[in-house]
Design an enzyme around this catalytic site. Structure first.
Site, PDB file in Angstrom:
ATOM      1  N   GLN A 549       0.818  -1.211   0.000  1.00 43.25           N
ATOM      2  CA  GLN A 549       0.000   0.000   0.000  1.00 43.25           C
ATOM      3  C   GLN A 549       0.854   1.264   0.000  1.00 43.25           C
ATOM      4  O   GLN A 549       0.481   2.271  -0.582  1.00 43.25           O
ATOM      5  CB  GLN A 549      -0.917   0.009   1.231  1.00 43.25           C
ATOM      6  CG  GLN A 549      -1.987  -1.068   1.224  1.00 43.25           C
ATOM      7  CD  GLN A 549      -2.831  -1.026   2.470  1.00 43.25           C
ATOM      8  OE1 GLN A 549      -2.980   0.033   3.078  1.00 43.25           O
ATOM      9  NE2 GLN A 549      -3.386  -2.162   2.860  1.00 43.25           N
ATOM     10  N   CYS A 550       2.002   1.225   0.669  1.00 49.31           N
ATOM     11  CA  CYS A 550       2.870   2.395   0.739  1.00 49.31           C
ATOM     12  C   CYS A 550       3.811   2.423  -0.458  1.00 49.31           C
ATOM     13  O   CYS A 550       4.128   1.390  -1.051  1.00 49.31           O
ATOM     14  CB  CYS A 550       3.688   2.380   2.031  1.00 49.31           C
ATOM     15  SG  CYS A 550       2.677   2.475   3.528  1.00 49.31           S
ATOM     16  N   THR A 551       4.266   3.633  -0.807  1.00 52.66           N
ATOM     17  CA  THR A 551       5.244   3.783  -1.884  1.00 52.66           C
ATOM     18  C   THR A 551       6.622   3.481  -1.308  1.00 52.66           C
ATOM     19  O   THR A 551       7.255   4.342  -0.694  1.00 52.66           O
ATOM     20  CB  THR A 551       5.199   5.206  -2.462  1.00 52.66           C
ATOM     21  OG1 THR A 551       3.867   5.509  -2.844  1.00 52.66           O
ATOM     22  CG2 THR A 551       6.115   5.331  -3.667  1.00 52.66           C
TER      23      THR A 551
END
Length: 699
Positions: A549-551
């Site tokens: 979900q996170c970059t």
């Protein structure tokens, strides 16, 4: 009595420094050759003697036309300024040679008679200057070249004066004469008293009952050689000049050069000098003085060589040294920032990129969709290029993980749930540079495969997004998810905007420009971010772990990609076709691959379609990709449906991604692919059966 002179003092208006700054930065650049500058001086009736005799340099002095003489009542002086490139060059300039050359110009004009066409040369000046454009410090030194008389002129009788009526008549006559001659003649002239006639026509302001017993006649300096004084008694002849000096007995500096003319052209060793100090509004004050002068007898009045020249100005301490003006002390900090922002950019044009069009970059309105890591770095790079209009769109808030990776945010921005990113990013840019026109909108971009919960709210967001895209020139797609870029890609292509895109992997990145609408009827154009997709973008956050979900990228990847993206935009803006610029085609293969500039004189080089970078081996690849006829975002069927349906099309697309797949042709591509795969499997099965039979036969 020996004659003494009041020297000129320089008096520079603050706007002149700004004009010199702009001239050096935008026009002269490395050219330090002398250029004309207009000086002005005037009698100042109420000034103390020390405050008189000022050479004024107005803000328009560099651009004033040769026929201009400045405000009414001011006398022009011919000047040149040499603005050198370094302080060392300023120090090493041969000052004696410089003033000698200025004196030669006056001497030569007297010798050949051209001084009659431009008497204002007798009050000429030179400026040697160095402008430190980074610190706004101007080092300058004035020279007022004066030719020395040898033997010296001396006053032979007491100073003469006019009465109020004589002064009034003289002022009126000079005013009439000035309307008939070139403005460069206003500062030096001849005057005589014509007796035995009526005093001539008067102004309605004069007392009609007053008769001074003669009338004034005014002539140009050249008129001496055609007999101007032939019918006048010696005591009624005057060689005159506008005298800005307020000293009771000391005339001002220009008289030095006028006396050389009197000797060299008129062959006189005795003369009455009228120091004209009166002005039209105060003509009754009779401030002018008359100096009866003579010089010792010499064998030959005519000079055989140029006399000695002096005239470098002394500074405020009375030393023969230059003066320094620190403009930063007087400038508004915001204006200082404005000029400082443009300084480094304009210095590029001096040597490295003289054809760089900075105004086009400066005036490009940029819309940044995403105010996170990419948005922060992109906006800072845009500021560095002088872009003045930046707008952020972002629906998120600043979290505690953001400030270390996103340079527009601070720890304080994370408190109480975090400030809205778009709003705070705009405020941060304003703190960095107050002159930027920046706005932030906490706006959610409608996304594919994300259901509509509030149609009125989503439509309002769509309408606002369309309004912002239509009002900007370049659209940057900098959001976290793929599906959030679909609608802006479609809207940007439909509006024929420059659309810039950057996406990140762990140690990879892609930087690209989207293809624009073709200039002709062809369908051949560059592709967009979605042209390599075989499926329509979906909700990429559904059923994802935290690391998905996170970059998650190497920290330097975003800064590298952002810098390349902004540099790509500036290259696009320098191309004559802007967003329609073709992508370069490679020549050669492997390590010998190369590209040619198109056009060859492009100031910044190539205008690639895509740059793909790999930080694991520190390599970049330039890629050229054509648009895909079945693209879900930029294909003709999708664009036509959007242009025709607007919000209704978007609402349908958001509700069902299958609609976009069918409309674009991707669904049919998938069906054909599945059919081909099935046929291939069937073929492989048949081939397998044949092989088994063969093997059986061999056995």
């Amino acid at each position: 009595m020996d004659l003494k002179f009041a020297t000129f003092s320089s008096e520079i208006e603050l706007p002149f420094y700004s004009a010199l700054f702009s001239s050096k930065l935008d026009h002269d650049k490395l050219d330090s050759s002398a250029r004309p500058v207009l000086g002005l001086y005037e009698p100042r009736s109420q000034a103390n003697p020390e405050a008189s005799t000022r050479m004024q340099i107005l803000g328009s002095a560099l651009t004033s036309d040769q026929d201009e003489s400045g405000p009414l009542g001011m006398t022009r002086a011919e000047g040149y300024i040499k603005n050198v490139n370094t302080i060392e060059e300023f120090k090493n300039t041969d000052k004696n040679a410089m003033i000698k050359k200025a004196g030669e110009q006056i001497w030569d004009a007297i010798q050949d008679g051209t001084i009659y066409s431009c008497p204002s040369l007798l009050a000429s000046f030179r400026i040697l200057s160095y402008a430190d454009l980074k610190k706004y410090r101007f080092t300058y030194w004035f020279a007022f070249p004066a030719l020395h008389s040898e033997p010296q002129w001396k006053r032979t009788e007491p100073i003469g004066r006019l009465n109020s009526d004589e002064s009034t008549a003289l002022v009126e006559r000079i005013g009439t004469w000035r309307y008939m001659v070139d403005r460069r003649e206003h500062g030096f002239f001849l005057a005589k008293k014509v007796r035995g006639e009526a005093s001539g026509p008067r102004s309605s302001l004069d007392d009609p009952g007053v008769d001074i017993g003669y009338r004034w006649d005014i002539g140009s300096l050249r008129d001496f050689e055609t007999g101007f004084f032939n019918d006048a008694a010696e005591e009624d002849r005057y060689v005159a000049f506008v005298d800005p000096s307020n000293y009771p007995e000391y005339p001002s500096w220009p008289l030095r050069n006028l006396l050389i003319l009197v000797r060299q052209r008129y062959r006189l060793n005795k003369v009455q000098i009228l120091c004209y100090r009166d002005t039209q509004p105060r003509r009754h004050e009779a401030r002018s003085i008359i100096l009866p002068l003579a010089m010792d007898q010499v064998g030959d009045v005519e000079l055989k060589s140029m006399p000695k020249v002096t005239g470098w100005e002394r500074n405020g301490n009375g030393d023969l040294r230059p003066r320094v003006a620190n403009l930063a002390e007087y400038m508004d900090p915001t204006r200082l920032a404005d000029q400082a922002v443009d300084l480094n950019l304009k210095l590029m044009k001096w040597r490295l990129a003289p054809n760089l069009d900075l105004d086009t970059i400066k005036n490009t309105k940029c819309l940044l969709l995403g105010a996170g890591t990419l948005g922060s770095y992109v906006s800072r790079n845009l500021l560095g290029w002088g872009v003045r209009k930046i707008t952020f769109i972002d629906y998120g808030s600043v979290s505690f993980s953001n400030p270390v990776r996103q340079p527009l945010f601070k720890f304080e921005d994370c408190h109480n749930g975090g400030k809205p990113k778009a709003i705070q990013a705009a405020e941060a840019l304003r703190e960095i540079y107050p002159g930027v026109d920046v706005e932030g909108y906490a706006l959610s971009v409608p996304m594919l495969d994300h259901p509509i919960h509030n149609e009125a709210k989503t439509k309002a967001e769509f309408d606002k997004l369309k309004e912002l895209i239509d009002s900007h020139d370049a659209i940057f797609l900098l959001m976290d998810t793929r599906e959030s870029r679909w609608l802006p890609t479609l809207m940007g292509k439909a509006a024929n905007k420059i659309v810039m895109n950057a996406a990140l992997g762990f140690d990879t990145y892609v930087v690209m420009r989207h293809g624009a609408k073709p200039l002709d009827d062809s369908e051949d154009t560059l592709g967009c971010y979605f042209c390599n997709d075989v499926v329509v973008a979906a909700d990429s956050m559904k059923d994802q772990t935290l690391d998905q979900q996170c970059t998650v990228t190497r920290p330097g990847v975003a800064a590298i990609a952002s810098a390349l993206l902004v540099e790509l935009l500036t290259s696009i803006l320098q191309h004559p076709l802007k967003q329609h610029a073709p992508a370069p085609i490679s020549a050669g293969t492997g390590s010998a691959v190369s590209y040619e500039r198109d056009p060859h004189d492009h100031p910044l080089g190539l205008v690639p379609h895509q740059v793909r970078g790999f930080l694991s081996n520190f390599q970049n690849m330039i890629i050229r990709g054509k648009s895909y006829p079945q693209c879900s975002a930029c294909s003709k069927p999708v664009l036509d449906a959007y242009r025709e349906g607007g919000w209704d099309f978007v609402k349908t697309a958001l509700a069902s991604r299958d609609y976009v797949a069918e409309l674009s042709g991707l669904a049919e591509v998938q069906r054909l692919a599945e059919k081909a795969a099935a046929e291939m499997q069937w073929s492989e099965d048949e081939e397998g059966m044949g092989e088994e039979e063969g093997e059986g036969e061999l056995i």
